[in-house]
Design a protein around this motif. Structure first.
Motif, mmCIF file in Angstrom:
data_model
loop_
_atom_site.group_PDB
_atom_site.id
_atom_site.type_symbol
_atom_site.label_atom_id
_atom_site.label_comp_id
_atom_site.label_asym_id
_atom_site.label_seq_id
_atom_site.Cartn_x
_atom_site.Cartn_y
_atom_site.Cartn_z
ATOM 1 N N LEU A 150 -28.231 28.701 21.933
ATOM 2 C CA LEU A 150 -28.447 29.443 20.690
ATOM 3 C C LEU A 150 -29.506 30.529 20.886
ATOM 4 N N CYS A 151 -30.577 30.197 21.609
ATOM 5 C CA CYS A 151 -31.603 31.196 21.939
ATOM 6 C C CYS A 151 -30.994 32.366 22.702
ATOM 7 N N THR A 205 -19.763 24.157 12.356
ATOM 8 C CA THR A 205 -19.498 25.152 11.314
ATOM 9 C C THR A 205 -20.081 26.528 11.615
ATOM 10 N N PRO A 206 -21.375 26.645 12.002
ATOM 11 C CA PRO A 206 -21.907 27.986 12.291
ATOM 12 C C PRO A 206 -21.138 28.709 13.391
ATOM 13 N N GLN A 207 -20.737 27.974 14.411
ATOM 14 C CA GLN A 207 -19.999 28.595 15.510
ATOM 15 C C GLN A 207 -18.614 29.044 15.056
ATOM 16 N N VAL A 208 -17.978 28.237 14.213
ATOM 17 C CA VAL A 208 -16.655 28.605 13.700
ATOM 18 C C VAL A 208 -16.758 29.883 12.869
ATOM 19 N N PRO A 211 -28.864 34.277 12.478
ATOM 20 C CA PRO A 211 -30.026 33.403 12.240
ATOM 21 C C PRO A 211 -29.950 32.624 10.943
ATOM 22 N N PHE A 212 -29.321 33.202 9.931
ATOM 23 C CA PHE A 212 -29.207 32.503 8.654
ATOM 24 C C PHE A 212 -28.185 31.374 8.731
ATOM 25 N N MET A 213 -27.083 31.614 9.445
ATOM 26 C CA MET A 213 -26.068 30.568 9.591
ATOM 27 C C MET A 213 -26.637 29.350 10.298
#
Length: 311
Positions: free
Chosen positions: A61-62, A237-240, A285-287
């Motif tokens: 993610l970083c 979910t964020p990745q989708v 960043p928000f997701m």
């Protein structure tokens, strides 16, 4: 072949008719770019200082968020400087640098999401082998490969174009776009198959890996308990959402480059061309900050610890 250096600059004519609106556009873009840099940097710092988050998923993610800042920087500074430029010209060398930078960062984006999808596949489908497969050394190699692969592919793509002779220097766009600059080449037909080949390497291949990973995850989820299914959905979910947004952006880009520009108003075409670099870095960043409980809790502790508020 002759080098294109006899043309000193490329003119970005999209800025010519903005008039006094350039002050408004400048303010909006500056706030947007600052928000992207601050929010992504904040999540990176949260992960860096919190040892509990030093896990493969957060390391990847970083990497993704570093690239969000990288990709935004390839676009926004030039756009901001052009708002108050009288000639709207960009040196040819800087133009080719921006093209290389933008497309390489887009490739890093796709590949990073593919790596994150693979990480979730291993975590959900092979939990007992996760620590063996996704160890720190393996993640470091994956991250290094993503950047080397993306930049090498587009280095090969742009070496081909940069050595060609240009007969024009006006591009009706907000940035130096590969497809539009390629149209300025003199008496040489740029083979679309060549551009499509690089697009397959940097978009279709990662999308294929993402698709395979999530199909395997869905198969496993249907066989597990509701609690495990819910946990898997929350982490994925964020990745989708990111992948879905990339699909939209890629569709816009294909539409913008393959359909006659005269079929669309300029504002619509410009929106299509910069969609990914405007929205993807801003929502990332928000997701992840809002959807991943570990990051959400770490953010709360970081922001409120000195006030004595516990979570």
């Amino acid at each position: 072949m002759e080098n294109s250096s006899y043309i000193a600059s490329i003119v970005l004519s999209a800025y010519c008719n903005m008039g006094k609106l350039n002050y408004l556009y400048f303010s909006i873009l500056l706030v947007w770019y600052t928000t992207i840099c601050v929010t992504n940097s904040f999540i990176i710092a949260i992960i860096f200082v919190n040892r509990k988050l030093h896990e493969p998923m957060y390391m990847l993610l970083c990497n993704l968020m570093v690239n969000e800042i990288n990709g935004s920087t390839s676009l926004y500074p030039l756009m901001l400087s052009q708002m108050f430029s009288h000639s709207h010209d960009v040196p040819v060398s800087w133009c080719f640098l921006q093209m290389f930078w933008i497309y390489s960062s887009a490739s890093v984006e796709f590949c990073s999401l593919a790596a994150m999808a693979y990480d979730r596949y291993v975590a959900i489908c092979k939990p007992l082998q996760y620590n063996l497969i996704m160890n720190t050394a393996r993640v470091a190699v994956i991250v290094l490969f993503i950047w080397v692969y993306s930049y090498t592919v587009f280095l090969l793509a742009f070496v081909f174009v940069v050595n060609l002779k240009l007969c024009g220097n006006v591009v009706h766009q907000l940035f130096c776009d590969y497809y539009l600059v390629a149209k300025l080449v003199c008496s040489v037909s740029i083979n679309n198959a060549r551009a499509d080949f690089y697009a397959v390497l940097t978009t279709a291949v990662p999308f294929g890996l993402i698709l395979v990973s999530y199909i395997q995850i869905l198969i496993v989820c249907f066989k597990t308990s509701k609690e495990n299914k819910k946990k898997a959905i929350m982490t994925c979910t964020p990745q989708v959402i990111s992948v879905s947004n990339l699909f939209v952006g890629v569709f816009f880009k294909i539409l913008e480059t393959r359909v006659d520009a005269g079929d669309f108003p300029d504002n619509v075409r410009f929106f299509f061309s910069i969609y990914l670099l405007v929205f993807q870095p801003a929502i990332t960043p928000f997701m992840y900050g809002l959807n991943l409980p570990q990051i959400r809790q770490a953010c709360k502790r970081f922001l409120w610890h000195k006030r004595g508020i516990s979570f």
